[in-house]
Scaffold this motif. Structure first.
Motif, PDB file in Angstrom:
ATOM      1  N   HIS A   1       0.833  -1.201   0.000  1.00  0.00           N
ATOM      2  CA  HIS A   1       0.000   0.000   0.000  1.00  0.00           C
ATOM      3  C   HIS A   1       0.870   1.255   0.000  1.00  0.00           C
ATOM      4  O   HIS A   1       1.989   1.249   0.533  1.00  0.00           O
ATOM      5  CB  HIS A   1      -0.929   0.019   1.220  1.00  0.00           C
TER       6      HIS A   1
ATOM      7  N   TYR B   1       1.207   4.963   1.352  1.00  0.00           N
ATOM      8  CA  TYR B   1       0.715   5.888   2.379  1.00  0.00           C
ATOM      9  C   TYR B   1       0.752   7.309   1.833  1.00  0.00           C
ATOM     10  O   TYR B   1       1.702   7.726   1.165  1.00  0.00           O
ATOM     11  CB  TYR B   1       1.577   5.805   3.640  1.00  0.00           C
TER      12      TYR B   1
ATOM     13  N   GLN C   1       0.199  -1.953   5.146  1.00  0.00           N
ATOM     14  CA  GLN C   1      -1.253  -1.980   5.382  1.00  0.00           C
ATOM     15  C   GLN C   1      -1.864  -0.690   4.874  1.00  0.00           C
ATOM     16  O   GLN C   1      -1.176   0.302   4.667  1.00  0.00           O
ATOM     17  CB  GLN C   1      -1.547  -2.142   6.875  1.00  0.00           C
ATOM     18  N   ALA C   2      -3.182  -0.711   4.700  1.00  0.00           N
ATOM     19  CA  ALA C   2      -3.871   0.429   4.111  1.00  0.00           C
ATOM     20  C   ALA C   2      -4.302   1.459   5.146  1.00  0.00           C
ATOM     21  O   ALA C   2      -4.742   2.543   4.796  1.00  0.00           O
ATOM     22  CB  ALA C   2      -5.094  -0.053   3.328  1.00  0.00           C
ATOM     23  N   ALA C   3      -4.211   1.170   6.443  1.00  0.00           N
ATOM     24  CA  ALA C   3      -4.742   2.056   7.481  1.00  0.00           C
ATOM     25  C   ALA C   3      -3.959   3.362   7.549  1.00  0.00           C
ATOM     26  O   ALA C   3      -2.769   3.416   7.221  1.00  0.00           O
ATOM     27  CB  ALA C   3      -4.695   1.357   8.836  1.00  0.00           C
ATOM     28  N   CYS C   4      -4.653   4.404   8.000  1.00  0.00           N
ATOM     29  CA  CYS C   4      -4.011   5.690   8.263  1.00  0.00           C
ATOM     30  C   CYS C   4      -3.474   5.644   9.688  1.00  0.00           C
ATOM     31  O   CYS C   4      -4.020   6.263  10.616  1.00  0.00           O
ATOM     32  CB  CYS C   4      -5.017   6.842   8.088  1.00  0.00           C
ATOM     33  N   ASN C   5      -2.396   4.888   9.859  1.00  0.00           N
ATOM     34  CA  ASN C   5      -1.887   4.629  11.204  1.00  0.00           C
ATOM     35  C   ASN C   5      -0.370   4.567  11.171  1.00  0.00           C
ATOM     36  O   ASN C   5       0.250   3.610  11.608  1.00  0.00           O
ATOM     37  CB  ASN C   5      -2.479   3.324  11.756  1.00  0.00           C
TER      38      ASN C   5
ATOM     39  N   ASN D   1       1.166   4.164  14.653  1.00  0.00           N
ATOM     40  CA  ASN D   1       0.798   2.992  15.453  1.00  0.00           C
ATOM     41  C   ASN D   1       0.113   3.399  16.755  1.00  0.00           C
ATOM     42  O   ASN D   1       0.473   2.942  17.844  1.00  0.00           O
ATOM     43  CB  ASN D   1       2.042   2.144  15.746  1.00  0.00           C
ATOM     44  N   GLU D   2      -0.877   4.303  16.617  1.00  0.00           N
ATOM     45  CA  GLU D   2      -1.711   4.791  17.728  1.00  0.00           C
ATOM     46  C   GLU D   2      -0.990   5.715  18.703  1.00  0.00           C
ATOM     47  O   GLU D   2      -1.560   6.127  19.715  1.00  0.00           O
ATOM     48  CB  GLU D   2      -2.332   3.618  18.520  1.00  0.00           C
TER      49      GLU D   2
ATOM     50  N   CYS E   1      -5.255  11.475   6.773  1.00  0.00           N
ATOM     51  CA  CYS E   1      -5.002  11.023   5.408  1.00  0.00           C
ATOM     52  C   CYS E   1      -5.951  11.636   4.387  1.00  0.00           C
ATOM     53  O   CYS E   1      -5.920  11.260   3.217  1.00  0.00           O
ATOM     54  CB  CYS E   1      -5.057   9.495   5.339  1.00  0.00           C
TER      55      CYS E   1
END
Length: 457
Positions: free
Chosen positions: A156, A158, A181-185, A188-189, A202
Motif C-alpha cells: 500500500h 501511504y 497496510q492500508a490504514a491511516c496509522n 501505530n496509535e 489522510c
C-alpha cells in the motif's frame, strides 16, 4: 510561554531560597535530510530551570527510503524522571519511526543526546516487490515526489499529513511512502512523544497548500511605486485553515513602511478581500489589504499594487502652519526624525508605537511620528486585528512621564533602557501587550541556535 523563560527574557537571574536549580540543554528543530547523511548530530543552547524542574530530551526519527525527518526538543520540564526510552513505533523497510525520550535531574546538562547514532539502524535485506509508490517528506508539497519500487510485503502507498505540536515545533508534514497496510496509522496509535503531541490525517485534500513569506521595507514613495511581493516557499495549512495575504502600509511623508505576510489563517469568511484606510490623508496614511481565499496557492498577488491601486488619489492639500517630526521605524525608537510642514487640515503631531504579532510567527514594534488630522490619536482607528496580525497601538500621550520608560528595542532585548534620554515607550506598554495575549517571548530577541550536521562515518 513557560514560566521558566520569564526571568531570562527579562534579563534577570532567578534566585530561589533553599533549593537547587539545574541548567539544561535547550532547543528545538524539525528538519528533512537525505538518508545518506545519517547519523545526524546537533548542538543547542542552554537554559536555567526553576527549582525542582528537570531536563527533558526528546528525539523522533522518521526514515522514508531516500529521506529522513528529524524532530528534536530539549529543555526544562516538570515531568518525573525516567531513564532513556527508545520506542520503535513502526519498523522498516518502508516507512519507519523511532523515538527517544528521557527526563533527568542527576546533574546539569544531563539531557545530552547529540546524535541519531543509537536510533538509526541499517535496514534489513529486502527484495523488490511489484508495488510502486511516490516517496516524499515535505513541509511544503509533494508534487515532485520520486516514485520507488516498494519492498516485498509492502502493498500500500501511504499518503497523509503528520502534525506535530510542541514548543518550537508546529509544522504539518506531508508524508508519502510504502506501507504494509492500508490504514491511516503511521504512528501505530501514538499520540504523545515526550512533550510533543502527534497526530495524522489522510484526507490530504482537506489541507490547503498556500504560499508563505514575509516582507518588511522602509523607503520613500512606497505609496506610489509598487514593490514585488514574492513568497519564498509553500506550506501545508492546518485543517480548516485557508490561504491569506496581508499588507500594512504606513506613510509619514518623507518615508513609508510596508509590512507583508503570506501564509495560512482562519477567517470567518473564507473568500474575502478588503482594503481599509485606517487614517489619513491628510497626515499619516495607515492602510491595509487583507485577502483570504480557499484554493491551493491562491494567495499569489505578485506586487503591492493590490493595495496601492485602492489608495486615495495623489493630489495633496496645500501646506498648513503646523510642523511635526516625521519618522517610521521597525524595532526601535525614532532617532532620525525630521520636521516637515504638515498638510492643511492636520491638527496635531502623532507620536507612538504599534505592536504587531503574527499568529504562529514573529512580532514587530513600529515607531511612528507624523502629522495627524484625526482627534482620536489612533492611526489604526482602534483596529486590533489585521489579517493574521494582532495589533496593539500605544500613542505616547497615554503617559506623560516618557523619559523613564523602556524603549521598544530594549523590550525586544528583554531589558530596560539605562539611558533616560534614549526615547521611551509608555509604562502600560508591556502590560497592555501581555494583556492582549501578545506573548512576552515574542518581544524579546531570545532564540536557541541549532545546527544540524552530518556525522563523520
Amino acid at each position: 510561554m513557560s514560566p521558566a523563560l520569564l526571568p531570562a527574557l527579562l534579563g534577570l537571574t532567578l534566585v530561589l531560597p533553599g533549593g537547587q536549580t539545574l541548567t539544561c540543554h535547550s532547543g528545538s528543530a524539525m528538519a528533512v535530510r537525505e538518508a545518506t547523511e545519517l547519523p545526524l548530530t546537533w548542538t543547542v543552547g542552554e537554559e536555567d530551570c526553576r527549582e525542582g524542574w528537570g531536563c527533558q530530551d526528546t528525539v523522533m526519527l522518521l526514515e522514508n527510503g531516500p529521506q529522513v525527518l528529524l524532530v528534536l526538543t530539549k529543555g526544562c520540564t516538570q515531568e518525573e524522571d525516567h531513564e532513556a526510552r527508545v520506542t520503535r513505533h513502526r519498523e522498516g523497510p518502508g516507512l519507519s519511526i523511532v523515538s527517544y525520550t528521557r527526563v533527568c535531574r542527576r546533574e546539569d546538562l544531563c539531557n545530552d543526546l547529540s546524535s541519531t547514532r543509537s536510533l538509526s539502524t541499517p535496514p534489513p535485506p529486502t527484495f523488490p516487490g511489484t508495488v510502486r509508490c511516490p516517496v516524499c517528506l515535505s513541509m511544503e508539497t509533494c508534487e515532485s515526489a520520486t516514485e520507488v519500487t516498494c519492498p516485498v510485503g509492502h502493498t500500500h502507498c501511504y499518503n497523509g499529513i503528520l502534525q506535530l505540536r510542541g514548543e518550537g515545533v508546529d509544522p504539518n508534514l506531508r508524508v508519502q511512502g510504502c506501507m504494509s497496510q492500508a490504514a491511516c496509522n503511521l504512528l501505530n496509535e501514538t499520540r504523545k512523544i515526550g512533550p510533543l503531541s502527534v497526530s495524522e490525517n489522510c484526507d490530504v485534500d482537506a489541507f490547503r497548500t498556500c504560499q508563505k513569506g514575509t516582507m518588511q521595507q522602509i523607503k520613500p514613495n512606497l505609496t506610489k511605486e509598487p514593490m514585488e511581493w514574492d513568497a519564498f516557499k509553500n506550506v501545508t495549512c492546518d485543517f480548516e485553515e485557508v490561504c491569506q495575504e496581508t499588507l500594512l502600509l504606513i506613510d509619514v511623508g518623507p518615508r513609508s513602511l510596508i509590512v507583508g505576510s503570506k501564509g495560512c489563517g482562519k477567517a470567518e469568511t473564507p473568500d474575502s478581500q478588503t482594503v481599509s484606510i485606517h487614517s489619513g490623508p491628510p497626515g499619516v496614511l495607515a492602510a491595509s489589504y487583507v485577502h483570504f481565499c480557499s484554493s491551493n496557492g491562491c494567495n499569489n498577488a505578485s506586487s503591492t499594487s493590490v493595495l496601492l491601486n485602492s489608495l486615495p488619489g495623489p493630489a495633496a492639500p496645500a501646506p498648513g502652519d503646523l510642523q511635526c517630526p516625521a519618522c517610521v521605524q521597525i524595532g526601535g525608537f525614532c532617532t532620525d526624525s525630521k520636521n516637515v510642514s504638515c498638510p492643511k487640515g492636520t491638527t496635531h503631531c502623532y507620536k507612538g508605537y504599534i505592536g504587531l504579532e503574527e499568529e504562529g510567527g514573529q512580532s514587530s514594534v513600529l515607531s511612528i511620528q507624523g502629522c495627524m488630522a484625526q482627534p482620536s490619536n489612533s492611526l489604526l482607528n482602534h483596529t486590533n486585528r489585521i489579517g493574521p496580525f494582532h495589533t496593539a497601538e500605544f500613542p505616547e500621550n497615554v503617559n506623560k512621564d516618557l523619559q523613564t520608560r523602556a524603549a521598544p528595542k530594549d523590550l525586544q532585548r528583554g531589558g530596560a533602557s539605562k539611558d533616560p534620554h534614549s526615547g521611551a515607550a509608555p509604562a502600560p506598554y508591556l502590560a497592555q501587550v501581555v494583556g492582549l495575549g501578545l506573548s512576552l517571548a515574542l518581544w524579546c530577541a531570545v532564540t536557541s541556535l541549532l545546527t544540524l550536521l552530518p556525522c563523520d562515518s
